[in-house]
Design a protein around this motif. Structure first.
Motif, PDB file in Angstrom:
ATOM      1  N   ASN A   1       0.975  -1.261  -0.070  1.00  0.00           N
ATOM      2  CA  ASN A   1      -0.117  -0.049   0.195  1.00  0.00           C
ATOM      3  C   ASN A   1       1.031   1.231  -0.025  1.00  0.00           C
ATOM      4  N   LEU A   2       0.289   2.325  -0.290  1.00  0.00           N
ATOM      5  CA  LEU A   2       0.936   3.465  -0.385  1.00  0.00           C
ATOM      6  C   LEU A   2       0.637   4.374   0.991  1.00  0.00           C
ATOM      7  N   ASP A   3       1.521   5.463   1.228  1.00  0.00           N
ATOM      8  CA  ASP A   3       1.159   6.265   2.167  1.00  0.00           C
ATOM      9  C   ASP A   3       0.264   7.352   1.435  1.00  0.00           C
ATOM     10  N   PRO A   4      -0.512   7.878   2.630  1.00  0.00           N
ATOM     11  CA  PRO A   4      -1.459   9.219   2.000  1.00  0.00           C
ATOM     12  C   PRO A   4      -0.432  10.040   1.559  1.00  0.00           C
ATOM     13  N   GLU A   5      -0.938  10.790   0.508  1.00  0.00           N
ATOM     14  CA  GLU A   5      -0.297  12.106  -0.173  1.00  0.00           C
ATOM     15  C   GLU A   5      -1.379  13.020  -0.335  1.00  0.00           C
ATOM     16  N   LEU A   6      -1.126  14.200   0.552  1.00  0.00           N
ATOM     17  CA  LEU A   6      -2.229  14.949   0.423  1.00  0.00           C
ATOM     18  C   LEU A   6      -1.883  16.238  -0.410  1.00  0.00           C
ATOM     19  N   ASN A   7      -3.046  16.905  -1.054  1.00  0.00           N
ATOM     20  CA  ASN A   7      -2.690  18.192  -1.849  1.00  0.00           C
ATOM     21  C   ASN A   7      -3.922  18.728  -1.948  1.00  0.00           C
ATOM     22  N   SER A   8      -3.985  20.030  -2.583  1.00  0.00           N
ATOM     23  CA  SER A   8      -5.119  20.719  -2.713  1.00  0.00           C
ATOM     24  C   SER A   8      -5.858  20.516  -3.996  1.00  0.00           C
ATOM     25  N   ILE A   9      -5.599  19.755  -4.892  1.00  0.00           N
ATOM     26  CA  ILE A   9      -6.142  19.807  -6.155  1.00  0.00           C
ATOM     27  C   ILE A   9      -7.915  19.117  -6.000  1.00  0.00           C
ATOM     28  N   GLU A  10      -8.794  19.967  -6.627  1.00  0.00           N
ATOM     29  CA  GLU A  10     -10.058  19.722  -6.630  1.00  0.00           C
ATOM     30  C   GLU A  10     -10.458  18.560  -7.550  1.00  0.00           C
ATOM     31  N   PHE A  11     -11.343  17.696  -7.152  1.00  0.00           N
ATOM     32  CA  PHE A  11     -11.701  16.523  -7.922  1.00  0.00           C
ATOM     33  C   PHE A  11     -12.796  17.092  -8.859  1.00  0.00           C
ATOM     34  N   THR A  12     -12.279  17.723  -9.911  1.00  0.00           N
ATOM     35  CA  THR A  12     -13.138  18.028 -10.949  1.00  0.00           C
ATOM     36  C   THR A  12     -13.528  16.697 -11.841  1.00  0.00           C
ATOM     37  N   GLU A  13     -14.094  16.938 -13.079  1.00  0.00           N
ATOM     38  CA  GLU A  13     -14.201  16.021 -14.161  1.00  0.00           C
ATOM     39  C   GLU A  13     -12.907  15.615 -14.513  1.00  0.00           C
ATOM     40  N   GLY A  14     -12.741  14.241 -14.749  1.00  0.00           N
ATOM     41  CA  GLY A  14     -11.502  13.795 -15.269  1.00  0.00           C
ATOM     42  C   GLY A  14     -10.217  13.540 -14.404  1.00  0.00           C
ATOM     43  N   VAL A  15     -10.206  13.712 -13.005  1.00  0.00           N
ATOM     44  CA  VAL A  15      -9.449  13.896 -12.278  1.00  0.00           C
ATOM     45  C   VAL A  15      -9.167  12.328 -11.904  1.00  0.00           C
ATOM     46  N   ILE A  16      -7.685  11.915 -11.943  1.00  0.00           N
ATOM     47  CA  ILE A  16      -7.211  10.492 -11.509  1.00  0.00           C
ATOM     48  C   ILE A  16      -6.499  10.725 -10.368  1.00  0.00           C
TER      49      ILE A  16
END
Length: 179
Positions: A94-109
């Motif tokens: 598993n991966l460690d959580p990696e937080l950022n401020s990118i909004e979950f708009t259409e087409g986000v991975i």
């Protein structure tokens, strides 16, 4: 990391996440070739370097080749990257959580997560804006720049239910690195 080859010769089980191999100052794109068409992603190494590094490593080692979009919920997300195709599989870590401020708009991975933590290989692409994903601790690591129509055309299916149609196959994932 040390890996174990599956029956098709592709390494799909590893002892640990890969060491950092990307350059956060370079640009990375991923071309996901599927049975339904191509999806081109811009990866965001400055915003999520570990997730991008992991995705690039797995793609370059053909991990995703032949896997399916095993969970597709119309108007929500299309999820892939599970060698078991039941939302329970992964690469052995598993991966460690990696937080950022990118909004979950259409087409986000973003990387999928479950009771064990952040999946080492399962990812999802949003079909429409999903602000609740951000508040639930998910972090984006890229966005679709071409082929959102392909994402939205993927076969709807729930791996937890019996009698589901087969998931649409990923033929290959190609990574392009630019200065």
């Amino acid at each position: 990391p040390t890996g174990t080859a599956s029956a098709d010769g592709v390494f799909r089980t590893y002892t640990s996440a890969p060491p950092m191999q990307i350059d956060e100052n370079r640009k990375y794109e991923a071309l996901i070739r599927t049975e339904k068409g191509d999806i081109r992603l811009e990866l965001l190494p400055k915003s999520a370097p570990e997730y991008v590094n992991n995705f690039v490593f797995l793609a370059k080692n053909r991990f995703y080749d032949g896997l399916t979009f095993h969970r597709v919920v119309a108007g929500f997300v299309a999820q892939a990257g599970d060698p078991l195709a039941n939302s329970q599989g992964g690469p052995g870590y598993n991966l460690d959580p990696e937080l950022n401020s990118i909004e979950f708009t259409e087409g986000v991975i973003a990387m999928a997560a479950g009771s064990q933590g952040v999946s080492g290989s399962q990812f999802f692409i949003t079909m429409i804006r999903q602000p609740t994903l951000k508040t639930n601790g998910f972090s984006a690591f890229g966005r679709v720049i071409e082929g959102l129509d392909v994402v939205k055309s993927l076969t709807t299916r729930d791996p937890a239910k019996t009698g589901q149609p087969p998931g649409d196959r990923i033929l290959t994932v190609q990574i392009t690195e630019k200065p």
